[in-house]
Design an enzyme around this catalytic site. Sequence first.
Site, mmCIF file in Angstrom:
data_model
loop_
_atom_site.group_PDB
_atom_site.id
_atom_site.type_symbol
_atom_site.label_atom_id
_atom_site.label_comp_id
_atom_site.label_asym_id
_atom_site.label_seq_id
_atom_site.Cartn_x
_atom_site.Cartn_y
_atom_site.Cartn_z
ATOM 1 N N ASP A 26 14.690 34.085 88.991
ATOM 2 C CA ASP A 26 15.318 33.371 89.147
ATOM 3 C C ASP A 26 17.481 33.502 89.233
ATOM 4 O O ASP A 26 17.023 33.670 88.527
ATOM 5 C CB ASP A 26 15.341 32.414 87.844
ATOM 6 C CG ASP A 26 15.032 30.926 88.130
ATOM 7 O OD1 ASP A 26 16.472 30.729 89.242
ATOM 8 O OD2 ASP A 26 14.944 30.022 87.328
ATOM 9 N N GLU A 122 13.317 31.601 94.266
ATOM 10 C CA GLU A 122 12.476 32.476 92.063
ATOM 11 C C GLU A 122 11.234 32.518 92.955
ATOM 12 O O GLU A 122 10.370 32.450 94.183
ATOM 13 C CB GLU A 122 12.186 30.873 91.863
ATOM 14 C CG GLU A 122 12.014 31.136 90.098
ATOM 15 C CD GLU A 122 11.748 29.759 90.022
ATOM 16 O OE1 GLU A 122 10.916 29.471 88.951
ATOM 17 O OE2 GLU A 122 12.301 28.320 90.204
HETATM 18 P P1 TTP Z 1 16.559 26.412 90.482
HETATM 19 O O1 TTP Z 1 16.752 27.664 89.593
HETATM 20 O O2 TTP Z 1 16.152 24.864 89.118
HETATM 21 O O3 TTP Z 1 18.470 25.703 89.767
HETATM 22 P P2 TTP Z 1 19.094 26.276 89.600
HETATM 23 O O4 TTP Z 1 19.712 27.907 90.080
HETATM 24 O O5 TTP Z 1 20.648 26.225 90.484
HETATM 25 O O6 TTP Z 1 19.843 27.214 88.468
HETATM 26 P P3 TTP Z 1 19.572 28.023 87.428
HETATM 27 O O7 TTP Z 1 20.441 28.961 86.995
HETATM 28 O O8 TTP Z 1 19.816 27.298 85.885
HETATM 29 O O9 TTP Z 1 18.046 28.713 87.537
HETATM 30 O O10 TTP Z 1 16.733 25.397 91.518
HETATM 31 C C1 TTP Z 1 17.300 26.171 92.739
HETATM 32 C C2 TTP Z 1 17.629 25.751 93.887
HETATM 33 O O11 TTP Z 1 17.027 24.838 94.411
HETATM 34 C C3 TTP Z 1 19.781 25.270 93.327
HETATM 35 O O12 TTP Z 1 19.960 26.182 93.233
HETATM 36 C C4 TTP Z 1 19.017 24.106 94.171
HETATM 37 C C5 TTP Z 1 17.909 23.698 94.670
HETATM 38 N N1 TTP Z 1 17.400 22.559 93.996
HETATM 39 C C6 TTP Z 1 17.731 21.129 94.546
HETATM 40 O O13 TTP Z 1 18.026 20.970 95.711
HETATM 41 N N2 TTP Z 1 16.846 19.447 93.588
HETATM 42 C C7 TTP Z 1 16.301 20.339 92.423
HETATM 43 O O14 TTP Z 1 16.768 19.177 91.836
HETATM 44 C C8 TTP Z 1 16.414 21.624 91.756
HETATM 45 C C9 TTP Z 1 16.310 21.549 89.927
HETATM 46 C C10 TTP Z 1 17.046 22.591 92.465
HETATM 47 MG MG MG Z 2 17.803 29.585 89.365
#
Ligand code: TTP
Ligand code: MG
Length: 372
Positions: A26, A122
Site C-alpha cells: 500500500d 494497493e
Molecule cells: P489510501 O491507500 O486509502 O490512502 P493513501 O495512499 O493516500 O494514504 P495511506 O498512506 O494511508 O495509504 O488511498 C489511495 C489513494 O486513493 C489516495 O491517495 C487517494 C485516493 N482516495 C480517494 O480519492 N478518496 C478516498 O476517500 C480515499 C480513502 C482514497
Molecule cells: Mg495508500
Amino acid sequence: MVFIKRIYQMTENSHTAASRKIIHIDCDCFFAAIEMRDNPELADKAIAVGGNAKTRGVIATCNYAAREFGVHSAMPTAQALKICPELIIVPPRFQEYKNVSKQMHNIFKLYTSIIEPLSLDEAFLDVSDCTQHQGSATLIAKDIRKLISQSLNITASAGIAPNKFIAKIASDWNKPNGQKVITPDQTDAFTKALPINKIFGVGKVTEKKMRKLGIHTCNDLRSYSLFDLDRMFGSFGGRLHQLCRGIDNRPVKTSRQRKSLSVEKTYAQDLTSLEQCIEHIPALLTECLDRIKKLNMPSPIKSIFVVLRFNDFSRTTTERSGLLLTTRNIKNLLEINYRNHQKPVRLIGVGVRFSNQEHNQESVHNQQSLFP
Ligand code: TTP
Ligand code: MG
C-alpha cells in the site's frame, strides 16, 4: 454441536495445511506523494489533493504533515482549510496516478503473476512459489519497496503474512515507508490482541453492537461459538469465527470481478427541489453508461441505485433489483429517495451492482440489451 465442532476442525486443518506467503502493498499518501515528487516545493508543506473549497470539493488524500492537523480523506476541503489554514490544495491528475500504478504493477510482475489489485495504490501478492531471495517474503517485500522508491520516487509500505486478512492489517502497522512481518507461528497471538474494528467488514454499527456486548478484541470474540456468532451477526458470523482466529483462506484473485460502478457529483449549490435534482439525471446516466461500456467484460446488472447526500452530510441509497438502467427508472428511484427525506441535496450518485455470476460471452451479449 458435533457438526459445528467439525466445521471448526476442518477450517483449522486447512489453515495449517496452507502455509502461504502473502504480501499486501500500500503506497503512502499515494496521490499526494506523486504531487510532492513532481513539485518538490511542496515536499515540506502540508498538502492535500482534492476539489476546490469554493465548489464544495472534498479531500482525496493528504500528506502526513497535513494529517497531523487532523485532515483526512473524504473531508470537505473547506473544513480541511479551517483546521489547517496553510494547507495547499492540489487538483488531482488521475491519468498520472494510473500511470504510476501501472509501473508499480510491472515491478510486482518481476516477482509473481498472482497479483490482486485492490485500488490504484494497493495490491495483494501471493509469493508462496517465488524463488527470489530463497523464497523469503520479507526480503521480496523489501526489494519491491526499494524498487518502487528508486524508480518511481514514492514510498510504499508492506504487510507480510500467511493470509490476506493479516497481511492487510500488517501493512498499516509501520506506515509510512515501513513493513511488518507476521509469521505463521505469530499469527495466533497477533490476531488475539487485535481490536475488533481492524476486522474487515466490522463497520460502525457492528462495532457498536460488539462493544455493548463487551467484545473489544478478537480474543473476546473467540469466547463465542460459531452458533452464537451466527445468531448474533447473521451470515457474517461464520467469517467472524474464522477471522478472530487469524484464519482467512481466501485466495489472491488475479482478476477481480467488479461488484458495482457508480458516478457521483457534488453540486456547487444545494439542489432544493425534486425538479432541480431530476435535471441532473441525464448527464449522470450518460456518464454511468459510458463507464459500463468501457469495462472489459461487464457482468449482468443485478440492481440499480441512486445515492443522495444532503446538506447535513447524511447519505442514503435507494436500490432496486431487476430494473433496467433507464432514465425513467433512475428518476423513479430519485423521487422515492428525495421524498423520503425532503432535504437540500448536495450530491447525487447513479450506479449499478453487477451479479456475481461468472462472465461469459453470452452474459456480455445480454448486457447490451440492458442499455436504453
Ligand atoms: P489510501 O491507500 O486509502 O490512502 P493513501 O495512499 O493516500 O494514504 P495511506 O498512506 O494511508 O495509504 O488511498 C489511495 C489513494 O486513493 C489516495 O491517495 C487517494 C485516493 N482516495 C480517494 O480519492 N478518496 C478516498 O476517500 C480515499 C480513502 C482514497
Ligand atoms: Mg495508500
